[in-house]
Design an enzyme around this catalytic site. Sequence first.
Site, PDB file in Angstrom:
ATOM      1  N   ASN A  86       2.681   3.057  -0.705  1.00 25.75           N
ATOM      2  CA  ASN A  86       2.140   3.881  -1.780  1.00 25.75           C
ATOM      3  C   ASN A  86       3.266   4.770  -2.302  1.00 25.75           C
ATOM      4  O   ASN A  86       3.960   5.413  -1.512  1.00 25.75           O
ATOM      5  CB  ASN A  86       0.994   4.745  -1.252  1.00 25.75           C
ATOM      6  CG  ASN A  86      -0.183   3.903  -0.779  1.00 25.75           C
ATOM      7  OD1 ASN A  86      -0.569   2.944  -1.436  1.00 25.75           O
ATOM      8  ND2 ASN A  86      -0.740   4.245   0.368  1.00 25.75           N
ATOM      9  N   GLN A  93       0.301   8.209  -3.046  1.00 24.33           N
ATOM     10  CA  GLN A  93       1.054   8.638  -1.862  1.00 24.33           C
ATOM     11  C   GLN A  93       0.628  10.046  -1.445  1.00 24.33           C
ATOM     12  O   GLN A  93       0.577  10.959  -2.277  1.00 24.33           O
ATOM     13  CB  GLN A  93       2.555   8.616  -2.177  1.00 24.33           C
ATOM     14  CG  GLN A  93       3.435   8.921  -0.972  1.00 24.33           C
ATOM     15  CD  GLN A  93       4.920   8.727  -1.281  1.00 24.33           C
ATOM     16  OE1 GLN A  93       5.302   8.324  -2.389  1.00 24.33           O
ATOM     17  NE2 GLN A  93       5.763   9.013  -0.311  1.00 24.33           N
ATOM     18  N   HIS A  99       7.243   5.519   3.719  1.00 28.66           N
ATOM     19  CA  HIS A  99       6.684   4.807   4.872  1.00 28.66           C
ATOM     20  C   HIS A  99       6.083   3.492   4.409  1.00 28.66           C
ATOM     21  O   HIS A  99       5.505   3.401   3.325  1.00 28.66           O
ATOM     22  CB  HIS A  99       5.637   5.654   5.595  1.00 28.66           C
ATOM     23  CG  HIS A  99       4.584   6.245   4.709  1.00 28.66           C
ATOM     24  ND1 HIS A  99       4.824   7.365   3.946  1.00 28.66           N
ATOM     25  CD2 HIS A  99       3.316   5.881   4.454  1.00 28.66           C
ATOM     26  CE1 HIS A  99       3.724   7.665   3.260  1.00 28.66           C
ATOM     27  NE2 HIS A  99       2.795   6.772   3.538  1.00 28.66           N
TER      28      HIS A  99
END
Length: 116
Positions: A86, A93, A99
């Site tokens: 994301n 996000q 990540h």
Amino acid sequence: MSDCIFCKIVKGEIPSRKAYEDDEVLAFHDIHPAAPVHVLIIPKRHIATLADAGPGDEALLGKMLALTGRIAREQGSLEGYRTIVNTGRTGGQDVYHLHVHVIGGPRPLPRMIAKE
Ligand code: AMP
Ligand code: ZN
């Protein structure tokens, strides 16, 4: 980044359940798993979003993606998994430290795991 929760996880200031670690990369179990296997792979160095990665990060990003299969298999997701990154507000996000979500089985996942 002193106020970044994933940097704090890297430093051991916030606990995590680790799934993989080397000098550049850490993988740990998501605190709110969306499926039986849900691991986050992060660079130890703070990069806020995928959009902030540049040519100097190619090897690191490649390493993160190349680890997904091993990590998924080790966690018992033997027949595939889903990777999600994301990015930014539009991408939904929530944590601004890059990540890669590795989300997997044992059973096939729903078509989409959407955010509420
Ligand atoms: P994203 O929406 O892509 O930024 O995802 C952030 C993810 O981080 C969510 O799936 C959260 O459940 C997860 N998360 C937040 N804090 C922690 C934590 N302390 N340990 C493990 N996972 C976390
Ligand atoms: Zn960070």
